[in-house]
Enzyme design. Structure first.
Site, PDB file in Angstrom:
ATOM      1  N   TYR A 142       0.852  -1.181   0.000  1.00 29.10           N
ATOM      2  CA  TYR A 142       0.000   0.000   0.000  1.00 29.10           C
ATOM      3  C   TYR A 142       0.890   1.234   0.000  1.00 29.10           C
ATOM      4  CZ  TYR A 142      -3.315   3.529   1.699  1.00 29.10           C
ATOM      5  OH  TYR A 142      -4.084   4.646   1.845  1.00 29.10           O
ATOM      6  N   ASP A 237       9.460   2.671  -0.654  1.00 30.55           N
ATOM      7  CA  ASP A 237       8.462   3.296   0.213  1.00 30.55           C
ATOM      8  C   ASP A 237       8.828   2.927   1.651  1.00 30.55           C
ATOM      9  OD1 ASP A 237       6.309   4.011   1.767  1.00 30.55           O
ATOM     10  OD2 ASP A 237       4.789   3.136   0.449  1.00 30.55           O
ATOM     11  N   LYS A 265       5.443   9.418   8.679  1.00 29.13           N
ATOM     12  CA  LYS A 265       5.219   8.913  10.028  1.00 29.13           C
ATOM     13  C   LYS A 265       6.214   9.467  11.052  1.00 29.13           C
ATOM     14  CE  LYS A 265       2.752   4.784   8.494  1.00 29.13           C
ATOM     15  NZ  LYS A 265       1.379   5.176   8.858  1.00 29.13           N
TER      16      LYS A 265
END
Length: 425
Positions: A142, A237, A265
């Site tokens: 994702y 990623d 994050k």
């Protein structure tokens, strides 16, 4: 009726599904989500004043636990000067210098506001730099909810049974080649079938959005070599893994230099943030120097930069990674021992402060093997742990996270609860 039930009832009238991010709705595990009014260390305090040991950690950012005093002080100090300027500010330069120093492959970096923005922009940059259109991604990885990447996605899309989102035009999907993870032959075949047309390959170097799945030995090296051979850019990623598994992310551990890296994050210290960076010659294709446009009103926001700088400095100064791995192994060993005693097949992949629990006899190495795990048993485990005060991710297809605040009584109690809950399955 509990306060959380009342809040959720009202939220259902005001927000789609009652939430602002789908996995929070508990649709995968059933039941009504709880609402949180405060958090500290490893603990969430619900709207009903329950205290829960938290293994979601804001879905990754809270590597130092919640409401960490250093991060809190940094935000307070930045707030004294204002919330947003719409101009360059000194903190974004300091953040850029930290990222460039700590992440091996990043020579220049552009801040943005989310992991989705970071991956979306990295893909656009790869296409603009190579003047090619096609992107390779992997089932279950994702990379946010941009159109080009929300195809065979993990995370909430998988949890709710819609890995291919409505609203993504077929023409966009045709430019994305989706392959199985950990399968070098499939990657080679895709390059052979699309000669000179692949702009880039994007992947989570260790998957975290279909549960936690490690890349197998040599796989990332094969992907790097294939991209180099075919003139495609390699995009890591590391929104989840960046600064969580090592200061330099998985690329530091595996000694691989991707061409571009997406981050998020932890670099926001709990505030909204994203970043992407890489080779200087590629990054200089971004506006205002080059033809690839990307912008954001709140990019480099001083509050987010202050929080992120504090979070990264705390990591750099205290190097908690071996200690976090020890905590992760305690969780893993508790799961494996309790399941073995009960005679329940389970896989508990773990590296550092990331882990998952898959109820299956076969090793989990990709999207398909993750989906063969028994999500109903996981749901029972989730609710049993929650009733005892331990909050696991509310989906069989999400990763659990630990923080430095989980040491001591928090980890002791969590292991007890997990073992008790498995014994009752």
């Amino acid at each position: 009726m509990s306060v959380s039930d009342q809040l959720f009832g009202r939220a259902l009238q005001l927000m789609p599904g009652g939430v602002n991010s789908p996995v929070r709705a508990f649709r995968s595990v059933g039941g009504t989500p709880f609402f949180v009014k405060a958090a500290r260390g490893a603990t969430l305090i619900t709207a009903d004043d329950r205290e829960l040991i938290d293994f979601v950690c804001t879905w990754g950012p809270a590597i130092h636990g919640h409401n960490h005093p250093r991060i809190k002080a940094a935000i307070a100090a930045a707030l004294e000067n204002g919330t947003s300027f719409g101009t360059p500010n000194p903190l974004e330069v300091e953040m850029a210098a930290l990222i460039v120093r700590l992440v091996p492959s990043v020579e220049k970096v552009r801040m943005c506001n989310s992991g989705t923005e970071a991956t979306m922009s990295a893909v656009r940059l790869a296409r603009g730099y190579t003047r090619r259109d096609k992107i390779i991604k992997f089932s279950g990885c994702y990379h946010g909810h941009s159109d080009s990447l929300l195809i065979k996605a993990g995370s909430g899309a998988l949890t709710h049974g819609y890995p291919d989102s409505a609203g993504v035009p077929a023409a966009f999907a045709q430019e994305t080649v989706v392959l199985p993870f950990n399968d070098p032959a499939a990657l080679d075949a895709a390059f052979a079938a699309n000669p000179g047309r692949i702009a880039g390959v994007i992947l989570e170097p260790h998957m975290g959005n279909v549960g936690f799945i490690r890349s197998e030995p040599g796989y990332l090296q094969h992907v790097r070599a294939a991209c180099t051979a075919h003139g495609a850019l390699l995009i890591f990623d590391e929104v989840m893994t960046g600064f969580r598994l090592a200061l330099g992310g998985v690329q530091e551990l595996e000694k691989i230099r991707p061409d571009l890296t997406a981050l998020g994050k932890i670099i926001g210290g709990g505030l909204p943030v994203g970043a992407f960076g890489g080779r200087a010659d590629i990054m200089d294709h971004l506006a205002p120097l080059g033809p690839v446009y990307q912008a954001g009103t709140l990019s480099g926001n001083p509050l987010a930069m202050a929080a992120g700088i504090a979070a990264l400095r705390e990591l750099a100064e205290h190097d908690p990674y071996s200690r976090l791995d020890g905590l992760g192994r305690r969780i893993r060993d508790s799961v494996l021992a309790a399941a073995k005693a009960k005679g329940i097949p389970v896989q508990a992949p773990q590296t550092g402060s990331m882990f998952s629990i898959f109820f299956t006899a076969a090793p989990v190495r990709d999207y398909d093997s993750a989906l063969r795990a028994d999500a109903k048993i996981f749901s029972r485990l989730f609710h049993s742990c929650l009733a005892r005060g331990v909050y696991l991710p509310p989906s069989a297809y999400e990763t659990g996270f630990l923080s430095t605040a989980h040491a001591g009584s928090a980890i002791d109690r969590a292991c007890e609860v997990i073992e008790e809950s498995i014994r009752e399955l």
